[in-house]
Design a protein around this motif. Structure first.
Motif, short mmCIF file in Angstrom:
data_model
loop_
_atom_site.label_atom_id
_atom_site.label_comp_id
_atom_site.label_asym_id
_atom_site.label_seq_id
_atom_site.Cartn_x
_atom_site.Cartn_y
_atom_site.Cartn_z
N THR A 262 24.94 21.01 -9.90
CA THR A 262 24.26 20.97 -8.93
C THR A 262 24.96 21.16 -7.74
OG1 THR A 262 23.64 18.23 -9.47
CG2 THR A 262 24.19 18.28 -7.25
N ARG A 263 26.35 21.05 -7.69
CA ARG A 263 27.02 22.23 -6.97
C ARG A 263 27.40 23.59 -6.76
NH1 ARG A 263 32.22 22.94 -8.95
NH2 ARG A 263 33.25 23.61 -7.24
N THR A 264 26.67 24.08 -7.46
CA THR A 264 25.91 25.41 -7.54
C THR A 264 24.07 25.39 -7.21
OG1 THR A 264 26.37 26.33 -9.68
CG2 THR A 264 24.70 27.18 -9.27
N LEU A 265 23.56 24.48 -7.36
CA LEU A 265 22.47 24.46 -6.69
C LEU A 265 22.40 24.06 -4.43
CD1 LEU A 265 20.09 22.48 -9.59
CD2 LEU A 265 20.03 24.88 -8.61
N GLU A 266 23.52 23.14 -4.78
CA GLU A 266 23.45 23.03 -3.42
C GLU A 266 24.11 23.86 -2.90
OE1 GLU A 266 22.14 20.11 -2.01
OE2 GLU A 266 21.22 20.06 -3.74
N SER A 267 25.20 25.07 -3.64
CA SER A 267 25.63 26.17 -2.72
C SER A 267 24.69 27.56 -2.04
CB SER A 267 26.77 26.90 -3.90
OG SER A 267 27.29 25.94 -3.70
N PHE A 268 23.57 27.62 -3.02
CA PHE A 268 22.52 28.24 -2.73
C PHE A 268 21.23 28.01 -2.32
CE2 PHE A 268 25.16 30.52 -7.01
CZ PHE A 268 25.64 30.66 -5.70
N ALA A 269 21.52 26.62 -1.66
CA ALA A 269 20.22 25.97 -1.54
C ALA A 269 20.08 26.40 -0.06
CB ALA A 269 19.78 24.76 -1.64
N SER A 270 19.02 26.62 0.20
CA SER A 270 18.63 26.40 2.16
C SER A 270 18.59 24.53 2.51
CB SER A 270 17.54 27.66 2.93
OG SER A 270 16.43 27.23 1.79
N ASP A 271 18.60 25.09 3.89
CA ASP A 271 17.61 23.48 4.25
C ASP A 271 16.49 23.11 4.46
OD1 ASP A 271 20.20 23.28 5.63
OD2 ASP A 271 19.75 24.07 7.58
N ASN A 272 16.02 24.26 3.34
CA ASN A 272 14.15 23.88 3.15
C ASN A 272 14.27 23.54 2.00
OD1 ASN A 272 14.37 26.07 1.89
ND2 ASN A 272 12.57 27.13 3.12
N GLY A 273 15.22 23.16 0.84
CA GLY A 273 15.89 22.90 -0.40
C GLY A 273 14.95 24.21 -1.21
N LEU A 274 15.05 25.67 -1.10
CA LEU A 274 14.63 26.47 -1.52
C LEU A 274 15.68 27.39 -1.76
CD1 LEU A 274 11.83 27.68 -0.28
CD2 LEU A 274 11.50 26.39 -2.12
N LEU A 275 15.69 27.93 -3.07
CA LEU A 275 17.31 28.77 -3.36
C LEU A 275 16.77 29.78 -3.60
CD1 LEU A 275 19.35 26.55 -5.38
CD2 LEU A 275 17.43 25.74 -5.04
N SER A 276 18.29 30.69 -3.24
CA SER A 276 18.54 31.76 -3.41
C SER A 276 19.55 32.51 -4.07
CB SER A 276 18.73 32.55 -1.54
OG SER A 276 18.04 31.97 -1.13
N PRO A 277 19.18 33.68 -4.86
CA PRO A 277 19.46 33.83 -6.51
C PRO A 277 21.16 34.98 -5.33
CG PRO A 277 18.49 35.91 -5.81
CD PRO A 277 17.55 34.42 -5.21
N ASN A 278 22.30 34.71 -5.87
CA ASN A 278 23.25 35.00 -5.97
C ASN A 278 24.76 34.76 -6.81
OD1 ASN A 278 25.71 35.23 -3.99
ND2 ASN A 278 24.73 34.16 -2.16
N ARG A 279 25.69 35.24 -6.64
CA ARG A 279 26.71 35.13 -7.73
C ARG A 279 27.91 35.45 -6.44
NH1 ARG A 279 28.68 35.68 -11.95
NH2 ARG A 279 31.10 37.39 -12.27
N ARG A 280 28.74 34.16 -6.38
CA ARG A 280 29.84 34.36 -6.17
C ARG A 280 31.15 33.09 -6.17
NH1 ARG A 280 29.50 29.71 -1.91
NH2 ARG A 280 27.69 29.99 -1.34
N PRO A 281 32.19 32.99 -5.66
CA PRO A 281 32.53 31.77 -5.96
C PRO A 281 32.38 30.87 -4.92
CG PRO A 281 34.71 33.69 -5.86
CD PRO A 281 33.47 34.32 -5.28
N THR A 282 32.87 29.67 -5.58
CA THR A 282 32.02 28.20 -4.63
C THR A 282 32.72 27.30 -4.43
OG1 THR A 282 30.25 26.07 -4.03
CG2 THR A 282 30.24 27.49 -6.41
N GLY A 283 33.42 26.63 -3.75
CA GLY A 283 35.07 25.24 -3.65
C GLY A 283 33.46 23.76 -3.04
#
Length: 348
Positions: A262-283
Motif C-alpha cells: 500500500t505504501r508503494t502504491l500510494e507513493s506512486f499514485a496520482s490524484d486520479n488513482g492511476l500509477l506511474s512506474p518508478n524506483r526510489r526510496p519512500t518514507g
C-alpha cells in the motif's frame, strides 16, 4: 478510541509462534468500513470478495538472513541486523546494533569481522566488513530475522527458537526480489492453489517491490505528525503499473496485500488513482485522516500497538473506533496476532 487504546488489549497470549498449516487455513476477519459489519471467516473465503476485473497487488520482496552475531573484544556477544549495502563504499553496510560505538571491532567467526565506522542521523550504524563479502557471509551464517516477539512466544511455549522451517515459512510463496529484513506478512496466507482460484475468477495480479527495512517496524514515540519514518526502496515496473491501471480504468477494484504494498502504491499514485512506474526510496507514513488515492481494499495482519502498520489500518478503516472494535472481537475470539498470525480484510 485512539492508538493508545490498543495497548489495553490482552494480546500477549495470542502472539503466534508459528504460522497456520496450511497457510490458507488461517482465520480472516473481514471489516466493511462503510457499514461497520465484521465477519469471521477462514482465509480461503477471501475469494468471495473479488469480482472479475479486480486486481490483487503483492509485494514480491524476499527476506534474506540478515541477523548476524559477533564477539566484542571483551568477549561479549553482540547482534547486528543488516539493512542494506552502502552506496559509496564496497562491503560497507547499514545495520542496526545496540551498545555500539565507533571503532568497535566484532569477530564474526569463520575468518570474518565487522568494524563500526559511524552512526547515521537516523540511528543506523555503518559497518565495514572484512574477511568475507557481507551478503555471502549472511547467507552462509546469518539467521532468519524473525521479530523478537516470535522468539519470546516460542520461549514461553518451550518451542525451538530457530526451526529450519522458518527458511520457507518466513517468506511469501511469491517472494522474488531479495532485500528485506522483515517479511511482508500479509501475504503469508496465500498458497499456490488459492492464487489459482482467485485468478480463475477473472482477477488480475500484479507486483510491486518494497524492501522492508526498519522504517516499517520503527515504533512511534511521538505524535504521528512528528514521526520520522526511515525511507525504504520501492519499485513499480512499467508492465505492472500498466496492468494495475488497466484494471482501474475498467472499473476493477485494487486489493492491496499488506501495508508495504500500500505504501508503494500510494507513493506512486496520482490524484486520479492511476500509477506511474518508478524506483526510489519512500518514507511515506500513512495515518488518519489520510485520503487513499489508489487502494480500494486492504489485506493486513493484526498489528503491534504504536506501530506504523496499525496507524495505516486505522486510516484505511476510517475510524479508530471501528478498528478497535475489530481488534476487540479478534481478542475475544482468540485470533492469532502479529507476523505469523491471522488476517484482516478491510473493504467496502
Amino acid at each position: 478510541m485512539n492508538a493508545a487504546s490498543f495497548r489495553e488489549l490482552d494480546i500477549k497470549p495470542l502472539i503466534a509462534a508459528s504460522p497456520a498449516q496450511p497457510r490458507d487455513s488461517s482465520r480472516l476477519l473481514a471489516l466493511n468500513r462503510k457499514t461497520g459489519q465484521i465477519s469471521h471467516l477462514v482465509f480461503t473465503d477471501i475469494v468471495r470478495f473479488f469480482s472479475p476485473g479486480d486486481c490483487l497487488v503483492f509485494n514480491d520482496t524476499k527476506v534474506f538472513p540478515a541477523r548476524l552475531w559477533g564477539r566484542k573484544p571483551t568477549g561479549g556477544k553482540m547482534e547486528i541486523l543488516l539493512l542494506r549495502p552502502d552506496t559509496e563504499k564496497q562491503n560497507r553496510w547499514l545495520a542496526l546494533a545496540q551498545d555500539c560505538k565507533p571503532g568497535l571491532a566484532l569477530d564474526l567467526g569463520h575468518g570474518a569481522s565487522a568494524h563500526a565506522a559511524e552512526r547515521t542521523a537516523q540511528g543506523e550504524w555503518l559497518f565495514d566488513f572484512s574477511g568475507a563479502d557481507a551478503l555471502e557471509f549472511a547467507h552462509a551464517h546469518g539467521e532468519v530475522p524473525l521479530p523478537k516477539y516470535i522468539l519470546k512466544a516460542r520461549s514461553a511455549a518451550g518451542k525451538e527458537a530457530h526451526p529450519a522451517s522458518d527458511q520457507s515459512s518466513y517468506q511469501t510463496v511469491y517472494a522474488r526480489e531479495e532485500g528485506s529484513v522483515a517479511a511482508p506478512t500479509a501475504g503469508f496466507h496465500f498458497t499456490e492453489p488459492l492464487l489459482a482460484s482467485i485468478k480463475a475468477k477473472g482477477v488480475k495480479t500484479a507486483a510491486v517491490t518494497l524492501h522492508v527495512g526498519w522504517g516499517t517496524f520503527k515504533m512511534l514515540k511521538t505524535p504521528p505528525e512528528q514521526h520520522s519514518m526511515p525511507a525504504e526502496m520501492a519499485t513499480l515496473e512499467a508492465a505492472q503499473a500498466d496492468a494495475i491501471n488497466a484494471a482501474k480504468k475498467s472499473g476493477g477494484k485494487l486489493f492491496s496485500v499488506g501495508t508495504t504494498t500500500t505504501r508503494t502504491l500510494e507513493s506512486f499514485a496520482s490524484d486520479n488513482g492511476l500509477l506511474s512506474p518508478n524506483r526510489r526510496p519512500t518514507g511515506i507514513f500513512i495515518y488518519p485522516p489520510y485520503r487513499f488515492k489508489a487502494v480500494n481494499a486492504l489485506l493486513t495482519n493484526f498489528h503491534v500497538p504504536d506501530s506504523t502498520p496499525l496507524y495505516m489500518a486505522a486510516a484505511f478503516s476510517g475510524s479508530w473506533d471501528l478498528l478497535y472494535e475489530a481488534y476487540r472481537q479478534a481478542v475475544e475470539m482468540k485470533y492469532r496476532f502479529y507476523s505469523y498470525g491471522d488476517s484482516m480484510l478491510i473493504y467496502d
